[in-house]
Design an enzyme around this catalytic site. Structure first.
Site, PDB file in Angstrom:
ATOM      1  N   LYS A 140       0.839  -1.207   0.000  1.00  0.00           N
ATOM      2  CA  LYS A 140       0.000   0.000   0.000  1.00  0.00           C
ATOM      3  C   LYS A 140       0.872   1.255   0.000  1.00  0.00           C
ATOM      4  CE  LYS A 140      -0.346  -0.166   5.054  1.00  0.00           C
ATOM      5  NZ  LYS A 140      -1.142  -0.662   6.187  1.00  0.00           N
ATOM      6  N   MET A 194      13.826  24.377   3.976  1.00  0.00           N
ATOM      7  CA  MET A 194      12.979  23.630   3.036  1.00  0.00           C
ATOM      8  C   MET A 194      13.814  22.737   2.119  1.00  0.00           C
ATOM      9  SD  MET A 194      10.181  25.060   0.313  1.00  0.00           S
ATOM     10  CE  MET A 194       9.250  25.951   1.547  1.00  0.00           C
ATOM     11  N   ARG A 253     -11.122  -0.064  13.775  1.00  0.00           N
ATOM     12  CA  ARG A 253     -10.716   0.749  12.640  1.00  0.00           C
ATOM     13  C   ARG A 253     -11.507   0.324  11.422  1.00  0.00           C
ATOM     14  NH1 ARG A 253      -4.540   1.093  10.372  1.00  0.00           N
ATOM     15  NH2 ARG A 253      -5.109  -0.986   9.644  1.00  0.00           N
ATOM     16  N   TYR A 306      18.415  29.593   9.884  1.00  0.00           N
ATOM     17  CA  TYR A 306      17.293  30.421  10.338  1.00  0.00           C
ATOM     18  C   TYR A 306      17.274  30.559  11.856  1.00  0.00           C
ATOM     19  CZ  TYR A 306      14.860  30.479   5.814  1.00  0.00           C
ATOM     20  OH  TYR A 306      14.502  30.685   4.514  1.00  0.00           O
TER      21      TYR A 306
HETATM   22  C1  PLP Z   1      -0.498  -1.733   6.873  1.00  0.00           C
HETATM   23  C2  PLP Z   1      -1.171  -2.999   7.168  1.00  0.00           C
HETATM   24  C3  PLP Z   1      -0.449  -4.199   7.220  1.00  0.00           C
HETATM   25  C4  PLP Z   1       1.055  -4.236   7.194  1.00  0.00           C
HETATM   26  O1  PLP Z   1       1.520  -3.813   8.458  1.00  0.00           O
HETATM   27  P1  PLP Z   1       3.057  -3.702   8.817  1.00  0.00           P
HETATM   28  O2  PLP Z   1       3.063  -3.291  10.245  1.00  0.00           O
HETATM   29  O3  PLP Z   1       3.621  -2.649   7.924  1.00  0.00           O
HETATM   30  O4  PLP Z   1       3.677  -5.028   8.584  1.00  0.00           O
HETATM   31  C5  PLP Z   1      -1.158  -5.378   7.341  1.00  0.00           C
HETATM   32  N1  PLP Z   1      -2.509  -5.375   7.462  1.00  0.00           N
HETATM   33  C6  PLP Z   1      -3.227  -4.239   7.448  1.00  0.00           C
HETATM   34  C7  PLP Z   1      -4.703  -4.309   7.588  1.00  0.00           C
HETATM   35  C8  PLP Z   1      -2.595  -3.010   7.321  1.00  0.00           C
HETATM   36  O5  PLP Z   1      -3.312  -1.891   7.329  1.00  0.00           O
END
Ligand code: PLP
Length: 345
Positions: free
Chosen positions: A33, A290, A128, A242
């Site tokens: 993702k 920046m 969630r 800065y």
């Molecule tokens: C992001 C995520 C993972 C992977 O988690 P990691 O801690 O990066 O290994 C697995 N399952 C779900 C539902 C996630 O949102």
């Protein structure tokens, strides 16, 4: 050229997948993702497919389409956000597997594409995503008749093996799924490290693949080389950057390097951060701008062309600790200005 170079070692990502796979009781998937945690979902997915991965997870259907284009037909691609209203054609066109989260999504999916495979996400306590235990009870028989590919849930505290939430969620997940004879998935990186009872048929590591905690024995994946643009000598009492936050205690040699908070190097890292020349740590001085950072290179015999911000001596988790965040955020904040190089062999 003065943009920094981010080198992404796909061979290390493959090695980390192999290692997590060796620890997993069942089959090991891969979470790609957020564009492969910022490192390029297409390249990461192809590298992992070469290593043998056949199950890929993304957050949203659009990401799934990118991964499908990279992989071609065959590997399974699961979408954590499930089946949202505008996802139907993406799911169909790219053979994605939505992880249904709610009764609404279930009805939408069954109406739009009763013949298309899906999974179910159950809430075991994180609150969630996923069906709550009572909702699951209400729709379970209907769902089972539709033959879901997989039942999954997600752990809230798996990065802390001592946390009582882990066992509590495991019990809840088993209560909801024992005896149904459908493949199950509970463990991300942290869950894999909790041991076999958390693994079920499919694991879903993400951050560990990319070299991050809690997978402490991961191989380092990213290296960031930042060009030195200018070097100057400053006298005792002169300030750098800065708001004059740093004053030279003695005569120092200061390099100005080409990267800054617009490249994901959080401004609050400044006082705790060093850049490396070979194995020598050179402290950041003054505020991170920046696009520029001041670095004290007095210790170095020669002026280097580049200093390294990320390497095997300073990991994404070191940066995260200095910025009071987590490696995930450091990785996914890495800037789009970097020239990217991929090691593939
Ligand atoms: C992001 C995520 C993972 C992977 O988690 P990691 O801690 O990066 O290994 C697995 N399952 C779900 C539902 C996630 O949102």
């Amino acid at each position: 050229m003065s943009t920094a170079t981010l080198t992404i070692d796909l061979m290390s990502i493959r090695a980390n997948w192999r290692a997590l796979s060796a620890l997993s009781a069942g089959v090991t998937g891969a979470v790609v993702k957020a564009n492969g945690y910022g490192l390029d979902a297409a390249r990461v997915s192809r590298a992992l497919a070469q290593e043998g991965a056949r199950h890929f997870f993304v957050a949203v259907a659009e990401e799934g389409a990118v991964v499908r284009r990279a992989l071609g037909p065959g590997p399974k691609i699961y979408v954590f956000s499930g089946h949202m209203e505008t996802d139907t054609s993406l799911i169909r066109d790219h053979q994605l597997i939505p992880m249904i989260n709610s009764v609404d999504q279930l009805l939408r999916h069954v109406e739009a594409m009763p013949d298309v495979e899906f999974g179910v996400q159950l809430d075991s306590g994180m609150n969630r995503l996923g069906l709550e235990p009572l909702e699951w009870q209400a729709v379970r028989d209907l769902v089972l008749r539709l033959k879901p590919e997989i039942l999954m849930s997600h752990l809230a505290c798996a990065d802390d093996p001592q946390h009582t939430m882990n066992g509590q969620q495991l019990r809840e997940f088993r209560d909801m799924t024992d005896g149904l004879n459908i493949p199950r998935s509970l463990a991300a990186t942290g869950g894999i490290l909790l041991g076999n009872s958390y693994h079920f048929e499919l694991t879903r590591p993400g951050v560990g693949l990319y070299g991050g905690a809690p997978f402490e024995t991961a191989q380092s994946v990213v290296t960031l080389d930042v060009p030195v643009i200018q070097v100057r000598d400053v006298d005792t009492g002169e300030t750098v950057g800065y708001s004059n936050t740093w004053t030279a205690p003695t005569p120092r040699k200061i390099a100005t390097v080409s990267a800054g908070y617009a490249d994901g190097i959080m401004r609050n890292l400044g006082p705790n951060l060093s850049l490396y020349s070979e194995r020598v740590a050179c402290p950041v001085v003054g505020r991170i701008s920046m696009d520029l950072i001041g670095v004290d290179i007095t210790l170095l015999a020669d002026t280097p062309n580049n200093l390294q911000l990320l390497n095997s001596l300073q990991s994404i988790d070191d940066l995260a600790a200095a910025a009071d965040t987590i490696g995930y955020e450091v990785l996914t904040s890495l800037g789009s200005r970097y020239q990217r190089r991929y090691r593939e062999t």
